[in-house]
Design an enzyme around this catalytic site. Structure first.
Site, short mmCIF file in Angstrom:
data_model
loop_
_atom_site.label_atom_id
_atom_site.label_comp_id
_atom_site.label_asym_id
_atom_site.label_seq_id
_atom_site.Cartn_x
_atom_site.Cartn_y
_atom_site.Cartn_z
N HIS A 19 5.71 10.17 2.25
CA HIS A 19 4.43 10.29 1.55
C HIS A 19 3.81 11.65 1.86
O HIS A 19 3.19 11.85 2.90
CB HIS A 19 3.49 9.15 1.93
CG HIS A 19 3.94 7.83 1.42
ND1 HIS A 19 4.64 6.94 2.19
CD2 HIS A 19 3.80 7.26 0.21
CE1 HIS A 19 4.91 5.87 1.46
NE2 HIS A 19 4.42 6.04 0.25
N HIS A 26 10.67 6.18 -4.64
CA HIS A 26 11.15 5.17 -3.70
C HIS A 26 10.68 3.78 -4.13
O HIS A 26 9.86 3.63 -5.02
CB HIS A 26 10.73 5.50 -2.26
CG HIS A 26 9.25 5.58 -2.05
ND1 HIS A 26 8.50 6.69 -2.37
CD2 HIS A 26 8.38 4.69 -1.55
CE1 HIS A 26 7.24 6.48 -2.06
NE2 HIS A 26 7.13 5.26 -1.57
N CYS A 61 0.48 -4.61 -0.19
CA CYS A 61 1.53 -3.73 -0.69
C CYS A 61 2.47 -3.41 0.46
O CYS A 61 2.13 -3.60 1.61
CB CYS A 61 0.95 -2.42 -1.21
SG CYS A 61 -0.16 -2.58 -2.58
N HIS A 63 6.78 -1.75 1.52
CA HIS A 63 8.10 -1.23 1.18
C HIS A 63 9.16 -2.14 1.79
O HIS A 63 9.05 -2.51 2.96
CB HIS A 63 8.27 0.18 1.76
CG HIS A 63 7.25 1.15 1.26
ND1 HIS A 63 6.01 1.29 1.85
CD2 HIS A 63 7.28 2.01 0.22
CE1 HIS A 63 5.33 2.21 1.19
NE2 HIS A 63 6.07 2.65 0.20
N GLU A 81 0.40 -8.16 7.58
CA GLU A 81 -0.89 -7.60 7.20
C GLU A 81 -2.01 -8.62 7.16
O GLU A 81 -3.15 -8.30 7.49
CB GLU A 81 -0.80 -6.92 5.82
CG GLU A 81 -0.02 -5.64 5.84
CD GLU A 81 -0.15 -4.85 4.54
OE1 GLU A 81 -1.14 -5.07 3.80
OE2 GLU A 81 0.73 -4.02 4.29
N TYR A 98 4.66 3.81 -10.96
CA TYR A 98 3.48 4.68 -11.04
C TYR A 98 3.64 5.91 -10.15
O TYR A 98 4.48 5.95 -9.26
CB TYR A 98 2.21 3.91 -10.63
CG TYR A 98 2.07 3.75 -9.14
CD1 TYR A 98 1.21 4.59 -8.42
CD2 TYR A 98 2.78 2.79 -8.44
CE1 TYR A 98 1.08 4.46 -7.06
CE2 TYR A 98 2.65 2.65 -7.09
CZ TYR A 98 1.80 3.50 -6.39
OH TYR A 98 1.67 3.38 -5.04
N GLU A 108 1.91 9.40 -4.28
CA GLU A 108 2.71 8.19 -4.35
C GLU A 108 3.64 8.36 -5.55
O GLU A 108 3.25 8.92 -6.57
CB GLU A 108 1.83 6.95 -4.57
CG GLU A 108 0.96 6.58 -3.41
CD GLU A 108 1.68 5.79 -2.34
OE1 GLU A 108 2.93 5.66 -2.40
OE2 GLU A 108 1.00 5.29 -1.44
N TRP A 155 -2.92 2.46 -8.13
CA TRP A 155 -1.87 1.51 -8.53
C TRP A 155 -2.47 0.18 -8.94
O TRP A 155 -2.01 -0.44 -9.89
CB TRP A 155 -0.81 1.34 -7.44
CG TRP A 155 -1.33 0.80 -6.15
CD1 TRP A 155 -1.44 -0.51 -5.78
CD2 TRP A 155 -1.80 1.57 -5.04
NE1 TRP A 155 -1.98 -0.61 -4.52
CE2 TRP A 155 -2.20 0.65 -4.04
CE3 TRP A 155 -1.94 2.93 -4.79
CZ2 TRP A 155 -2.72 1.07 -2.82
CZ3 TRP A 155 -2.45 3.34 -3.57
CH2 TRP A 155 -2.84 2.41 -2.60
#
Length: 188
Positions: A19, A26, A61, A63, A81, A98, A108, A155
């Protein structure tokens, strides 16, 4: 997981290293959690996060790890989280993509499938990830975001526009086939 333009995996990199001003494409994911009344669990990103600190956004959100199935990655991040386990997840926007740029130049660039989840009870946020949360009626939240009256992450704003097209009742949105996911995300 780094991707080519077709969504195929082309390598891996540490999240902290991707980032920046030239963020490579990604794989990521977003989730929207709802209670039985159709209220969305909205979260505010921790104030020390590198990307969009203190910004209100969708529930969670993240990865996926290399070779980690998407639903397992979402479930892992919901526990990490928000302290939420055993969430029923449905894939609703398999091909969402996006790009967004912060004022400081950090970008992003993600293929980011979107999942809907159903929960009961409040989360127990990890303060390293989430500053605060609130429950908002989807029927009020989505129109406010679409009108620009409710500021959210870039996003989230783009996803809300696509999710609204699925219908006004988030609990009735159609589910998508995992075969519609980017190639790199099509793990069982």
């Amino acid at each position: 997981m780094l991707l080519d333009e077709s969504g195929a995996g082309i390598g891996v990199a540490d999240k902290a290293s991707v980032h920046h001003a030239s963020t490579p494409l990604h794989l990521a994911f977003s989730s929207y959690l709802f209670d039985a009344a159709g209220r969305l669990l909205l979260t505010r990103r921790a104030l020390h996060k590198k990307t969009w600190p203190g910004v209100w956004t969708n529930s969670c959100c993240g990865h996926p790890a290399p070779d980690e199935p998407m639903a397992a990655a979402v479930a892992r991040r919901l526990v990490d989280e928000l302290g939420l386990a055993d969430v029923t997840l449905d894939l609703v926007l398999p091909a969402f993509r996006y790009r967004a740029e912060m004022e400081n130049g950090v970008r992003e660039n993600e293929m980011c499938p979107v999942f809907r989840g159903r929960v009961s009870g409040d989360p127990h946020p990890n303060p390293d990830e989430v500053d605060s949360f609130e429950w908002v009626p989807w029927s009020e939240f989505a129109p406010a975001v679409l009108a620009g009256a409710r500021p959210v992450s870039p996003w989230c704003a783009l996803q809300v526009a696509e999710l609204w097209e699925l219908g006004p009742d988030p609990l009735a949105w159609p589910t998508a086939s995992p075969t519609s996911l980017p190639t790199a995300a099509r793990l069982s």
